[in-house]
Design a protein around this motif. Structure first.
Motif, mmCIF file in Angstrom:
data_model
loop_
_atom_site.group_PDB
_atom_site.id
_atom_site.type_symbol
_atom_site.label_atom_id
_atom_site.label_comp_id
_atom_site.label_asym_id
_atom_site.label_seq_id
_atom_site.Cartn_x
_atom_site.Cartn_y
_atom_site.Cartn_z
ATOM 1 N N ILE A 86 21.558 -4.448 -3.098
ATOM 2 C CA ILE A 86 20.153 -4.817 -2.926
ATOM 3 C C ILE A 86 19.303 -4.104 -3.976
ATOM 4 C CG2 ILE A 86 18.187 -4.722 -1.343
ATOM 5 C CD1 ILE A 86 20.343 -4.855 0.946
ATOM 6 N N GLN A 87 19.557 -2.813 -4.155
ATOM 7 C CA GLN A 87 18.805 -2.040 -5.142
ATOM 8 C C GLN A 87 18.998 -2.602 -6.551
ATOM 9 O OE1 GLN A 87 20.308 1.895 -3.563
ATOM 10 N NE2 GLN A 87 18.239 2.476 -4.200
ATOM 11 N N GLU A 88 20.214 -2.949 -6.906
ATOM 12 C CA GLU A 88 20.495 -3.492 -8.230
ATOM 13 C C GLU A 88 19.756 -4.805 -8.452
ATOM 14 O OE1 GLU A 88 24.760 -3.742 -8.416
ATOM 15 O OE2 GLU A 88 24.980 -1.564 -8.466
ATOM 16 N N SER A 89 19.694 -5.640 -7.430
ATOM 17 C CA SER A 89 18.988 -6.923 -7.543
ATOM 18 C C SER A 89 17.494 -6.715 -7.767
ATOM 19 C CB SER A 89 19.211 -7.766 -6.283
ATOM 20 O OG SER A 89 20.568 -8.111 -6.161
ATOM 21 N N ILE A 90 16.913 -5.747 -7.058
ATOM 22 C CA ILE A 90 15.488 -5.450 -7.227
ATOM 23 C C ILE A 90 15.246 -4.813 -8.597
ATOM 24 C CG2 ILE A 90 13.555 -4.051 -6.377
ATOM 25 C CD1 ILE A 90 14.789 -4.418 -3.532
ATOM 26 N N GLN A 91 16.118 -3.901 -8.987
ATOM 27 C CA GLN A 91 15.967 -3.213 -10.268
ATOM 28 C C GLN A 91 16.113 -4.172 -11.444
ATOM 29 O OE1 GLN A 91 18.720 0.083 -9.882
ATOM 30 N NE2 GLN A 91 17.333 1.170 -8.507
ATOM 31 N N ALA A 92 16.888 -5.254 -11.279
ATOM 32 C CA ALA A 92 17.055 -6.242 -12.336
ATOM 33 C C ALA A 92 15.727 -6.948 -12.643
ATOM 34 C CB ALA A 92 18.110 -7.261 -11.927
ATOM 35 N N LYS A 93 14.784 -6.912 -11.707
ATOM 36 C CA LYS A 93 13.452 -7.491 -11.920
ATOM 37 C C LYS A 93 12.447 -6.474 -12.455
ATOM 38 C CE LYS A 93 14.118 -11.727 -10.706
ATOM 39 N NZ LYS A 93 13.908 -12.835 -11.629
ATOM 40 N N GLY A 94 12.912 -5.220 -12.672
ATOM 41 C CA GLY A 94 12.061 -4.229 -13.314
ATOM 42 C C GLY A 94 11.440 -3.192 -12.384
ATOM 43 N N TYR A 95 11.921 -3.100 -11.160
ATOM 44 C CA TYR A 95 11.372 -2.141 -10.194
ATOM 45 C C TYR A 95 12.434 -1.095 -9.849
ATOM 46 C CZ TYR A 95 8.216 -6.051 -9.757
ATOM 47 O OH TYR A 95 7.354 -7.066 -10.040
ATOM 48 N N LYS A 96 12.057 0.157 -9.879
ATOM 49 C CA LYS A 96 12.977 1.235 -9.512
ATOM 50 C C LYS A 96 12.926 1.431 -8.002
ATOM 51 C CE LYS A 96 14.143 6.001 -10.374
ATOM 52 N NZ LYS A 96 13.813 7.266 -10.989
ATOM 53 N N THR A 97 14.099 1.600 -7.403
ATOM 54 C CA THR A 97 14.163 1.811 -5.950
ATOM 55 C C THR A 97 14.930 3.088 -5.619
ATOM 56 O OG1 THR A 97 16.225 0.560 -5.691
ATOM 57 C CG2 THR A 97 14.169 -0.671 -5.493
ATOM 58 N N THR A 98 14.504 3.741 -4.556
ATOM 59 C CA THR A 98 15.215 4.910 -4.034
ATOM 60 C C THR A 98 15.250 4.808 -2.520
ATOM 61 O OG1 THR A 98 13.163 6.192 -4.069
ATOM 62 C CG2 THR A 98 14.652 6.479 -5.931
ATOM 63 N N VAL A 99 16.298 5.368 -1.932
ATOM 64 C CA VAL A 99 16.450 5.352 -0.481
ATOM 65 C C VAL A 99 15.666 6.492 0.120
ATOM 66 C CG1 VAL A 99 18.092 5.472 1.423
ATOM 67 C CG2 VAL A 99 18.732 4.325 -0.679
ATOM 68 N N ASP A 131 0.817 -1.222 0.000
ATOM 69 C CA ASP A 131 0.000 0.000 0.000
ATOM 70 C C ASP A 131 0.847 1.268 0.000
ATOM 71 O OD1 ASP A 131 -2.394 -1.463 -0.018
ATOM 72 O OD2 ASP A 131 -2.368 -1.640 2.164
ATOM 73 N N GLN A 132 1.974 1.247 0.685
ATOM 74 C CA GLN A 132 2.837 2.426 0.740
ATOM 75 C C GLN A 132 3.914 2.421 -0.342
ATOM 76 O OE1 GLN A 132 4.391 2.959 4.705
ATOM 77 N NE2 GLN A 132 2.375 3.251 5.590
ATOM 78 N N GLY A 133 4.098 1.288 -1.002
ATOM 79 C CA GLY A 133 5.119 1.194 -2.043
ATOM 80 C C GLY A 133 6.523 1.244 -1.480
ATOM 81 N N THR A 134 6.703 0.601 -0.320
ATOM 82 C CA THR A 134 8.006 0.604 0.324
ATOM 83 C C THR A 134 8.416 -0.808 0.737
ATOM 84 O OG1 THR A 134 7.067 0.962 2.529
ATOM 85 C CG2 THR A 134 7.711 2.929 1.271
ATOM 86 N N ILE A 135 9.683 -0.926 1.043
ATOM 87 C CA ILE A 135 10.202 -2.164 1.612
ATOM 88 C C ILE A 135 11.253 -1.805 2.654
ATOM 89 C CG2 ILE A 135 11.908 -2.434 -0.224
ATOM 90 C CD1 ILE A 135 11.538 -5.486 0.153
#
Length: 67
Positions: free
Chosen positions: A54-67, A36-40
């Motif tokens: 960690i961010q690179e691993s998530i982004q490799a699946k097609g999701y953009k991450t920011t701290v 619901d919040q779009g966070t992890i």
């Protein structure tokens, strides 16, 4: 263990949550996805990984991450 909250873009269904959790499990990271919040919230050993890994691993699946 360090704890960091990441914002995730591109998560649009519960299946996305399972994909992200699978990525984290595969690299030995604990994670609590809040769809619901779009966070992890991730907990990881700084001696073994950096947040960028960690961010690179998530982004490799097609999701953009920011701290």
């Amino acid at each position: 263990m360090k704890e960091v909250t990441l914002k995730i873009e591109g998560m649009n269904c519960r299946s996305c949550v399972k994909k992200i959790e699978g990525v984290l499990e595969g690299i030995g990271v604990e994670g609590q996805v809040n769809f619901d919040q779009g966070t992890i919230v991730v907990k990881y050993d700084e001696a073994k990984l950096e947040i960028s890994n960690i961010q690179e691993s998530i982004q490799a699946k097609g999701y953009k991450t920011t701290v």
